[in-house]
Design a protein around this motif. Structure first.
Motif, PDB file in Angstrom:
ATOM      1  N   LEU A 142      16.158  59.872  11.595  1.00 41.34           N
ATOM      2  CA  LEU A 142      16.621  58.517  11.936  1.00 41.34           C
ATOM      3  C   LEU A 142      17.892  58.602  12.781  1.00 41.34           C
ATOM      4  CD1 LEU A 142      16.404  55.431  11.642  1.00 41.34           C
ATOM      5  CD2 LEU A 142      17.613  55.618   9.460  1.00 41.34           C
ATOM      6  N   ARG A 143      18.784  59.503  12.378  1.00 36.16           N
ATOM      7  CA  ARG A 143      20.018  59.686  13.138  1.00 36.16           C
ATOM      8  C   ARG A 143      19.702  60.146  14.568  1.00 36.16           C
ATOM      9  NH1 ARG A 143      24.009  64.052  13.361  1.00 36.16           N
ATOM     10  NH2 ARG A 143      25.539  63.361  14.886  1.00 36.16           N
ATOM     11  N   LEU A 144      18.742  61.086  14.679  1.00 32.96           N
ATOM     12  CA  LEU A 144      18.336  61.585  15.997  1.00 32.96           C
ATOM     13  C   LEU A 144      17.818  60.432  16.864  1.00 32.96           C
ATOM     14  CD1 LEU A 144      17.662  63.997  17.937  1.00 32.96           C
ATOM     15  CD2 LEU A 144      15.495  64.222  16.737  1.00 32.96           C
ATOM     16  N   ALA A 145      16.941  59.619  16.282  1.00 34.90           N
ATOM     17  CA  ALA A 145      16.345  58.501  17.022  1.00 34.90           C
ATOM     18  C   ALA A 145      17.418  57.540  17.532  1.00 34.90           C
ATOM     19  CB  ALA A 145      15.355  57.751  16.129  1.00 34.90           C
ATOM     20  N   VAL A 146      18.341  57.181  16.657  1.00 34.09           N
ATOM     21  CA  VAL A 146      19.388  56.216  17.023  1.00 34.09           C
ATOM     22  C   VAL A 146      20.366  56.845  18.023  1.00 34.09           C
ATOM     23  CG1 VAL A 146      21.294  54.806  16.142  1.00 34.09           C
ATOM     24  CG2 VAL A 146      19.162  54.961  14.842  1.00 34.09           C
ATOM     25  N   ASP A 147      20.707  58.102  17.821  1.00 34.21           N
ATOM     26  CA  ASP A 147      21.631  58.810  18.708  1.00 34.21           C
ATOM     27  C   ASP A 147      21.083  58.884  20.136  1.00 34.21           C
ATOM     28  OD1 ASP A 147      23.991  60.644  19.131  1.00 34.21           O
ATOM     29  OD2 ASP A 147      22.413  62.106  19.502  1.00 34.21           O
ATOM     30  N   GLU A 148      19.791  59.208  20.259  1.00 30.38           N
ATOM     31  CA  GLU A 148      19.189  59.353  21.592  1.00 30.38           C
ATOM     32  C   GLU A 148      19.168  58.029  22.358  1.00 30.38           C
ATOM     33  OE1 GLU A 148      18.537  62.052  23.035  1.00 30.38           O
ATOM     34  OE2 GLU A 148      18.188  63.536  21.478  1.00 30.38           O
ATOM     35  N   ILE A 149      18.766  56.966  21.677  1.00 23.67           N
ATOM     36  CA  ILE A 149      18.697  55.672  22.372  1.00 23.67           C
ATOM     37  C   ILE A 149      20.112  55.161  22.676  1.00 23.67           C
ATOM     38  CG2 ILE A 149      17.892  53.273  22.247  1.00 23.67           C
ATOM     39  CD1 ILE A 149      15.604  55.320  22.637  1.00 23.67           C
ATOM     40  N   SER A 150      21.035  55.398  21.752  1.00 19.56           N
ATOM     41  CA  SER A 150      22.431  55.004  22.004  1.00 19.56           C
ATOM     42  C   SER A 150      22.968  55.725  23.238  1.00 19.56           C
ATOM     43  CB  SER A 150      23.313  55.360  20.801  1.00 19.56           C
ATOM     44  OG  SER A 150      22.875  54.681  19.648  1.00 19.56           O
ATOM     45  N   THR A 151      22.656  57.012  23.346  1.00 19.15           N
ATOM     46  CA  THR A 151      23.093  57.804  24.503  1.00 19.15           C
ATOM     47  C   THR A 151      22.539  57.212  25.797  1.00 19.15           C
ATOM     48  OG1 THR A 151      23.215  59.818  23.163  1.00 19.15           O
ATOM     49  CG2 THR A 151      23.035  60.124  25.537  1.00 19.15           C
ATOM     50  N   ASN A 152      21.259  56.834  25.775  1.00 14.88           N
ATOM     51  CA  ASN A 152      20.658  56.225  26.963  1.00 14.88           C
ATOM     52  C   ASN A 152      21.309  54.899  27.321  1.00 14.88           C
ATOM     53  OD1 ASN A 152      18.892  58.234  27.527  1.00 14.88           O
ATOM     54  ND2 ASN A 152      17.056  57.170  26.826  1.00 14.88           N
ATOM     55  N   VAL A 153      21.591  54.095  26.299  1.00 15.74           N
ATOM     56  CA  VAL A 153      22.237  52.796  26.552  1.00 15.74           C
ATOM     57  C   VAL A 153      23.607  53.032  27.197  1.00 15.74           C
ATOM     58  CG1 VAL A 153      23.327  50.806  25.420  1.00 15.74           C
ATOM     59  CG2 VAL A 153      21.028  51.531  24.726  1.00 15.74           C
ATOM     60  N   ILE A 154      24.360  53.990  26.634  1.00 15.76           N
ATOM     61  CA  ILE A 154      25.712  54.265  27.128  1.00 15.76           C
ATOM     62  C   ILE A 154      25.670  54.785  28.571  1.00 15.76           C
ATOM     63  CG2 ILE A 154      27.723  55.776  26.835  1.00 15.76           C
ATOM     64  CD1 ILE A 154      27.064  55.609  23.720  1.00 15.76           C
ATOM     65  N   LEU A 155      24.780  55.762  28.822  1.00 15.36           N
ATOM     66  CA  LEU A 155      24.746  56.399  30.146  1.00 15.36           C
ATOM     67  C   LEU A 155      24.040  55.560  31.202  1.00 15.36           C
ATOM     68  CD1 LEU A 155      24.028  60.137  29.215  1.00 15.36           C
ATOM     69  CD2 LEU A 155      26.215  59.097  29.832  1.00 15.36           C
ATOM     70  N   HIS A 156      22.873  55.002  30.857  1.00 16.03           N
ATOM     71  CA  HIS A 156      22.069  54.285  31.856  1.00 16.03           C
ATOM     72  C   HIS A 156      22.308  52.780  31.820  1.00 16.03           C
ATOM     73  CE1 HIS A 156      20.219  58.114  32.471  1.00 16.03           C
ATOM     74  NE2 HIS A 156      19.769  58.152  31.222  1.00 16.03           N
ATOM     75  N   GLY A 157      22.378  52.225  30.611  1.00 18.38           N
ATOM     76  CA  GLY A 157      22.534  50.774  30.489  1.00 18.38           C
ATOM     77  C   GLY A 157      23.916  50.304  30.911  1.00 18.38           C
ATOM     78  N   TYR A 158      24.932  51.110  30.606  1.00 21.70           N
ATOM     79  CA  TYR A 158      26.313  50.735  30.922  1.00 21.70           C
ATOM     80  C   TYR A 158      26.921  51.539  32.073  1.00 21.70           C
ATOM     81  CZ  TYR A 158      26.560  47.847  26.654  1.00 21.70           C
ATOM     82  OH  TYR A 158      26.363  46.884  25.705  1.00 21.70           O
ATOM     83  N   LYS A 159      27.121  52.851  31.842  1.00 23.28           N
ATOM     84  CA  LYS A 159      27.912  53.658  32.786  1.00 23.28           C
ATOM     85  C   LYS A 159      27.345  53.653  34.217  1.00 23.28           C
ATOM     86  CE  LYS A 159      30.300  58.075  33.019  1.00 23.28           C
ATOM     87  NZ  LYS A 159      30.190  59.500  32.691  1.00 23.28           N
ATOM     88  N   GLU A 160      26.060  54.020  34.360  1.00 28.15           N
ATOM     89  CA  GLU A 160      25.441  54.068  35.697  1.00 28.15           C
ATOM     90  C   GLU A 160      25.454  52.715  36.382  1.00 28.15           C
ATOM     91  OE1 GLU A 160      22.062  57.505  35.145  1.00 28.15           O
ATOM     92  OE2 GLU A 160      21.418  55.492  35.694  1.00 28.15           O
ATOM     93  N   ALA A 161      25.355  51.668  35.569  1.00 20.76           N
ATOM     94  CA  ALA A 161      25.290  50.311  36.120  1.00 20.76           C
ATOM     95  C   ALA A 161      26.688  49.728  36.342  1.00 20.76           C
ATOM     96  CB  ALA A 161      24.495  49.423  35.172  1.00 20.76           C
ATOM     97  N   GLY A 162      27.719  50.476  35.933  1.00 27.36           N
ATOM     98  CA  GLY A 162      29.088  49.988  36.102  1.00 27.36           C
ATOM     99  C   GLY A 162      29.416  48.803  35.205  1.00 27.36           C
ATOM    100  N   ILE A 163      28.775  48.765  34.050  1.00 28.22           N
ATOM    101  CA  ILE A 163      28.997  47.664  33.115  1.00 28.22           C
ATOM    102  C   ILE A 163      29.784  48.179  31.911  1.00 28.22           C
ATOM    103  CG2 ILE A 163      27.853  45.995  31.557  1.00 28.22           C
ATOM    104  CD1 ILE A 163      25.380  46.180  33.415  1.00 28.22           C
TER     105      ILE A 163
END
Lengths: 105, 136
Positions: free
Chosen positions: B37-58
């Motif tokens: 469960l931790r792995l699942a949440v960690d991976e999606i959180s990482t994607n949100v942080i890197l792609h959803g926010y950082k890459e998008a400048g948000i």
């Protein structure tokens, strides 16, 4: 929850000891140690995983990078990983390229 | 129900991991399932942080809700980053290819979806909602 990675050269064998939680935030530290190991032109790269408690895909990508960086002539092995880490290595197909061994001869 | 809100940066992954593991332990989930469960949440959180926010400048936050209903442990992740459905990224086919031929990315999403009993994504009111469910 911290992460530690450090390189030790044992003759021509590069040993990287990993400890703790290897998530996306920690992965660059591991990558730095792989770069250092490659600079020493080892014949073998041993990833000492006994104390590694967690690995995310960012860590798996560094393992893939390590295998590619070392080239075909260098044997890359994972030594004594914990059960959950083995499961992730298997799920990601990494066990096709990196052999898991219990102890380093 | 327990909640956690953290800034959308990679440094927050530690705290997210602890939150998930603490909740899993408190709910009496077995060690292996807590790890997954931790792995699942960690991976999606990482994607949100890197792609959803950082890459998008948000700049944004990640909010988690954890709850136990009967035999199910449910974690919901809310973010205000770009719309991003992880299901579109999951491609297990490349896992049988040699390392050199594999595309980068998609690996985390694959691991995440494989590690839980149910994974859902929806976009609602300008938010991404990722739902992870594991059965005891």
């Amino acid at each position: 929850m911290a992460f530690e990675a450090h390189l030790e050269m044992d003759g021509q064998v590069a040993k990287i000891f990993l400890k703790g939680q290897l998530d996306a935030n920690a992965a660059p530290e591991f990558r730095d140690e792989v770069e250092k190991a490659a600079g020493n032109n080892p014949t073998r790269l041993a990833l000492m995983l006994h104390d590694l408690e967690y690995i995310a895909s960012a860590g798996i990508r560094v393992l893939i990078f390590a295998k590619q960086k070392m080239g075909g002539g260098v044997d890359v092995v994972a030594v004594s990983p914990q059960e959950q880490i083995v499961e992730t290595l298997e799920m990601t197909g990494l066990t096709h390229s990196i052999e898991i061994i219990e102890t380093l001869d | 129900m327990k909640t956690l809100t953290v800034p959308g940066t990679l440094e927050a992954l530690d705290e997210i991991g602890e939150f998930v593991m603490d909740f899993g332990q408190g709910a009496g989930l077995e060690k292996k399932k807590i790890y997954r469960l931790r792995l699942a949440v960690d991976e999606i959180s990482t994607n949100v942080i890197l792609h959803g926010y950082k890459e998008a400048g948000i700049d944004g936050k990640l909010t988690f809700e954890a709850e136990e209903t009967g035999e199910d442990i449910t974690i919901r992740l809310f973010d205000t980053g770009v719309e991003y459905d992880p299901n579109e990224k999951a491609n297990p086919e490349s896992l049988n290819k040699p390392l050199e031929e594999r595309p980068i990315g998609g690996l985390g999403v694959f691991l995440s979806i494989q590690s839980v009993d149910k994974f859902l994504y929806e976009r609602k009111d300008g938010k991404n909602i990722h739902t992870f469910v594991v059965r005891k």
